[in-house]
Design an enzyme around this catalytic site. Structure first.
Site, PDB file in Angstrom:
ATOM      1  N   ASN A  77       0.829  -1.201   0.000  1.00 36.60           N
ATOM      2  CA  ASN A  77       0.000   0.000   0.000  1.00 36.60           C
ATOM      3  C   ASN A  77       0.867   1.257   0.000  1.00 36.60           C
ATOM      4  OD1 ASN A  77      -2.427   1.488   0.115  1.00 36.60           O
ATOM      5  ND2 ASN A  77      -3.361  -0.123   1.363  1.00 36.60           N
ATOM      6  N   HIS A 107      24.109   1.308  11.206  1.00 36.40           N
ATOM      7  CA  HIS A 107      25.023   2.410  11.486  1.00 36.40           C
ATOM      8  C   HIS A 107      25.582   2.269  12.896  1.00 36.40           C
ATOM      9  CE1 HIS A 107      23.326   4.391   7.944  1.00 36.40           C
ATOM     10  NE2 HIS A 107      22.157   3.973   8.400  1.00 36.40           N
ATOM     11  N   GLY A 134      -0.349  -1.803   8.851  1.00 34.68           N
ATOM     12  CA  GLY A 134       0.075  -0.432   8.593  1.00 34.68           C
ATOM     13  C   GLY A 134       1.074   0.091   9.614  1.00 34.68           C
ATOM     14  N   ALA A 152      -0.462  -3.811  13.197  1.00 37.23           N
ATOM     15  CA  ALA A 152      -0.185  -2.414  12.850  1.00 37.23           C
ATOM     16  C   ALA A 152       0.638  -1.731  13.935  1.00 37.23           C
ATOM     17  CB  ALA A 152      -1.488  -1.659  12.633  1.00 37.23           C
ATOM     18  N   LYS A 172       6.337  -8.818  19.424  1.00 37.58           N
ATOM     19  CA  LYS A 172       6.417 -10.122  20.087  1.00 37.58           C
ATOM     20  C   LYS A 172       5.270 -11.000  19.634  1.00 37.58           C
ATOM     21  CE  LYS A 172       8.679  -8.322  24.140  1.00 37.58           C
ATOM     22  NZ  LYS A 172       8.631  -8.013  25.533  1.00 37.58           N
TER      23      LYS A 172
END
Length: 180
Positions: A77, A107, A134, A152, A172
């Protein structure tokens, strides 16, 4: 870079590749949404592996594109972002919700070392039949098994086994599906 060894992220060759990919992503994101054939053709030329059923809503962002391999019937999406300094491999029949980010670049936590622009990358692997909700963030080196749902808003920092539902920050496992 894709081997996981430390590399110079500001190397002119890599910057040239990044800019070339950004130009192609800009073209993709500017195509009319109804131009499905053209969108898919551009994606197939950009991604390391995709097929005629690959569908990514605009806007889409990635660093190199060639390190992204998606399986059959892949759907992502809006605002799908992939920092593909290492391979990102996604299985068949995967659905990615809006605002999902997959990161492979690593990093240093030491500011002097980080400012040298030297970094390394770890691959991300996602199995078949996975639904990523999402606003999920998937961090470098993570493997998500097959038949998994990620809730989400989750931040996936560790591997998730097959057949599970996982949520949260850090993500988890909250339920494993019965195998009948």
């Amino acid at each position: 870079m894709v081997s996981g060894r430390v590399y110079d992220a500001a190397h002119p060759f890599l910057l040239e590749k990044l800019n070339a990919t950004k130009d192609r992503i800009w073209e993709y994101n500017k195509l009319r949404p109804s131009m499905l054939k053209e969108r898919n053709e551009l994606l197939r030329g950009l991604l390391g592996k995709s097929d005629e059923d690959t569908f990514i809503n605009q806007p889409f962002y990635c660093d190199y594109g060639c390190n992204i391999r998606v399986g059959k019937r892949f759907f992502a999406n809006f605002n799908f972002t992939v920092l593909d300094e290492a391979p990102v491999t996604v299985g068949d029949d995967c659905f990615i919700g809006p605002n999902v980010s997959i990161y492979t670049a690593c990093h240093s936590t030491d500011p002097v070392e980080r400012n040298s622009r030297r970094e390394w990358a770890k691959p991300v692997t996602i199995g078949d039949n996975v639904w990523i909700g999402g606003s999920v963030t998937i961090l470098p080196g993570v493997t998500i098994g097959s038949n998994v749902t990620i809730g989400a808003g989750s931040v996936v920092v560790k591997d998730i086994p097959d057949g599970c539902v996982a949520v949260g920050n850090p993500c988890k496992v909250v339920k494993c599906l019965n195998k009948e």
